[in-house]
Motif scaffolding. Structure first.
Motif, PDB file in Angstrom:
ATOM      1  N   ASP A  36     -30.729  -8.352 -49.749  1.00  0.00           N
ATOM      2  CA  ASP A  36     -30.942  -6.906 -49.888  1.00  0.00           C
ATOM      3  C   ASP A  36     -32.049  -6.399 -48.966  1.00  0.00           C
ATOM      4  OD1 ASP A  36     -28.976  -6.823 -51.799  1.00  0.00           O
ATOM      5  OD2 ASP A  36     -30.358  -7.055 -53.491  1.00  0.00           O
ATOM      6  N   ASP A  37     -32.976  -7.299 -48.609  1.00  0.00           N
ATOM      7  CA  ASP A  37     -34.073  -6.870 -47.748  1.00  0.00           C
ATOM      8  C   ASP A  37     -33.677  -6.816 -46.274  1.00  0.00           C
ATOM      9  OD1 ASP A  37     -33.791  -9.524 -47.214  1.00  0.00           O
ATOM     10  OD2 ASP A  37     -35.805 -10.111 -47.855  1.00  0.00           O
ATOM     11  N   GLY A  38     -32.461  -7.269 -45.961  1.00  0.00           N
ATOM     12  CA  GLY A  38     -31.997  -7.237 -44.582  1.00  0.00           C
ATOM     13  C   GLY A  38     -32.553  -8.347 -43.714  1.00  0.00           C
ATOM     14  N   LYS A  39     -33.383  -9.224 -44.290  1.00  0.00           N
ATOM     15  CA  LYS A  39     -33.991 -10.307 -43.527  1.00  0.00           C
ATOM     16  C   LYS A  39     -33.528 -11.675 -44.014  1.00  0.00           C
ATOM     17  CE  LYS A  39     -38.185  -7.585 -42.670  1.00  0.00           C
ATOM     18  NZ  LYS A  39     -39.669  -7.532 -42.840  1.00  0.00           N
ATOM     19  N   SER A  40     -33.584 -11.885 -45.299  1.00  0.00           N
ATOM     20  CA  SER A  40     -33.164 -13.169 -45.846  1.00  0.00           C
ATOM     21  C   SER A  40     -31.637 -13.236 -45.901  1.00  0.00           C
ATOM     22  CB  SER A  40     -33.736 -13.361 -47.252  1.00  0.00           C
ATOM     23  OG  SER A  40     -33.245 -12.359 -48.138  1.00  0.00           O
ATOM     24  N   LEU A  41     -31.138 -14.454 -45.937  1.00  0.00           N
ATOM     25  CA  LEU A  41     -29.694 -14.630 -46.045  1.00  0.00           C
ATOM     26  C   LEU A  41     -29.401 -15.893 -46.821  1.00  0.00           C
ATOM     27  CD1 LEU A  41     -28.851 -17.058 -43.874  1.00  0.00           C
ATOM     28  CD2 LEU A  41     -29.194 -15.233 -42.231  1.00  0.00           C
ATOM     29  N   ARG A  42     -28.176 -16.023 -47.200  1.00  0.00           N
ATOM     30  CA  ARG A  42     -27.710 -17.180 -47.960  1.00  0.00           C
ATOM     31  C   ARG A  42     -26.287 -17.484 -47.519  1.00  0.00           C
ATOM     32  NH1 ARG A  42     -29.279 -18.989 -53.206  1.00  0.00           N
ATOM     33  NH2 ARG A  42     -31.298 -18.118 -52.634  1.00  0.00           N
ATOM     34  N   THR A  43     -25.970 -18.760 -47.389  1.00  0.00           N
ATOM     35  CA  THR A  43     -24.602 -19.128 -47.038  1.00  0.00           C
ATOM     36  C   THR A  43     -23.857 -19.620 -48.268  1.00  0.00           C
ATOM     37  OG1 THR A  43     -24.973 -21.488 -46.576  1.00  0.00           O
ATOM     38  CG2 THR A  43     -25.459 -19.924 -44.805  1.00  0.00           C
ATOM     39  N   ARG A  44     -22.557 -19.455 -48.233  1.00  0.00           N
ATOM     40  CA  ARG A  44     -21.664 -20.073 -49.215  1.00  0.00           C
ATOM     41  C   ARG A  44     -20.722 -20.957 -48.401  1.00  0.00           C
ATOM     42  NH1 ARG A  44     -21.643 -14.674 -51.684  1.00  0.00           N
ATOM     43  NH2 ARG A  44     -19.722 -14.211 -50.568  1.00  0.00           N
ATOM     44  N   SER A  45     -20.883 -22.252 -48.526  1.00  0.00           N
ATOM     45  CA  SER A  45     -20.205 -23.175 -47.616  1.00  0.00           C
ATOM     46  C   SER A  45     -19.412 -24.228 -48.378  1.00  0.00           C
ATOM     47  CB  SER A  45     -21.233 -23.869 -46.718  1.00  0.00           C
ATOM     48  OG  SER A  45     -22.089 -22.919 -46.119  1.00  0.00           O
ATOM     49  N   ILE A  46     -18.226 -24.525 -47.850  1.00  0.00           N
ATOM     50  CA  ILE A  46     -17.348 -25.548 -48.420  1.00  0.00           C
ATOM     51  C   ILE A  46     -17.071 -26.584 -47.339  1.00  0.00           C
ATOM     52  CG2 ILE A  46     -15.083 -26.027 -49.421  1.00  0.00           C
ATOM     53  CD1 ILE A  46     -15.083 -23.224 -50.570  1.00  0.00           C
TER      54      ILE A  46
END
Length: 324
Positions: A256-266
């Motif tokens: 939401d802050d436009g800086k952090s991210l998260r992946t969803r990986s298989i």
């Protein structure tokens, strides 16, 4: 005239007294009506409610409470204790409510009603001293059985989902923008010869388990493609140094802050698939040799009985050149 004046004054005084009395009766009648309305409203509430004194005696119980518990002439604290103290935890929580009330503070707890060793219902108890009358306590017993049932069903489904993800036949992980593992299932950890806790709580980063990450690749990425849905083949490295081919499907989600991210990986391990392909190639080669070198004639026909393919033995049998 004096006599007549005195008579009028006396009559006025009597009227004023009568009017005052009428007002008092009217006011008393209004207060009585208001008390009746409040009492009826209390009895009409569908949630069991109760008013007790400091000694646990019943002062007032509404119809819903008497329909829920046949209290009769018994003390309220004894009846409630019998209802909510079937196990040690509930008994302790109920006693805490009583102690809290005696200190002049409200008490809240969610307790089970147990019969025959089984939970038959759940009640949320809200008890508080009555404002202006601290020696009296108001109890409310809300039926939360359905809510608890739904919460339990949701927990069961969540546990099933967690168990499925942990033991899924594919690896599942999530990393942040620094490549640090935020989640890793048991399957992936076993492939890498580590534990999920080592991946999540340790210093292992995503590129540490890739055999050769492309130069300039972001710490969270497996390719140099723009962020979003990615899919690509790469090679992972186990703790003992052995490598194995995988295909990774990855979605990158910004915070939401436009800086952090998260992946969803298989992750899908291609080792077995490659072994099957190799075994299939060997089988096909052996079949072709068997077909070509068989000592008997072998041919392949289509649905019109046209010869599509035949071996050397069949050609020798019909004594025709193979080109015909």
């Amino acid at each position: 005239f004096v006599s007549a004046g005195l008579t009028l004054v006396a009559a006025g005084t009597m009227f004023a007294a009568a009017f005052s009395t009428w007002q008092q009766v009217k006011q008393g009648s209004a207060e009585s009506q208001q008390e009746t309305l409040l009492r009826e409203a209390f009895h009409s509430v569908l949630t069991p409610q109760l008013i007790t004194d400091r000694d646990g005696k019943v002062v007032l119980a509404n119809r819903a409470f008497r329909g829920w518990i046949d209290i009769g002439n018994q003390r309220a604290d004894e009846v409630l204790a019998a209802r909510f103290t079937a196990n040690s935890t509930a008994a302790s929580d109920f006693q805490n409510i009583k102690n809290t009330l005696l200190k002049g503070q409200p008490g809240i707890a969610e307790l089970p009603v147990i019969r025959g060793g089984k939970v038959v219902e759940w009640r949320r108890i809200v008890a508080r001293p009555i404002e202006g009358f601290p020696q009296y306590f108001h109890w409310r017993f809300e039926d939360i059985s359905e809510r608890r049932r739904m919460e339990r069903a949701m927990r069961d489904e969540q546990n099933k989902l967690v168990d499925f993800m942990a033991h899924a036949p594919v690896g599942i992980y999530a990393v942040d923008q620094h490549g640090k593992f935020r989640f890793a299932n048991k399957t992936l950890a076993e492939w890498l010869q580590v534990t999920p806790e080592e991946l999540i709580r340790g210093d292992i980063r995503l590129h540490d388990v890739l055999d050769q990450a492309p130069m300039g690749t972001a710490a969270h990425a497996i390719t140099n493609e723009p962020q979003g849905d990615l899919r690509g083949e790469t090679v992972m490295r186990r703790r003992d140094g052995q490598v194995f081919p995988v295909v990774i499907t990855q979605t990158v989600v910004m915070g939401d802050d436009g800086k952090s991210l998260r992946t969803r990986s298989i992750v899908r391990d291609l080792s077995q698939e490659r072994e099957w392909q190799k075994a299939l190639s060997v089988s096909e080669y052996r079949f072709q040799r068997l077909f070509a070198e068989a000592p008997i004639g072998v041919l392949l026909l289509d649905h019109t009985y046209t010869v599509i393919e035949c071996n050397h033995a069949f050609h020798a049998l019909i004594r025709r050149p193979k080109a015909t």
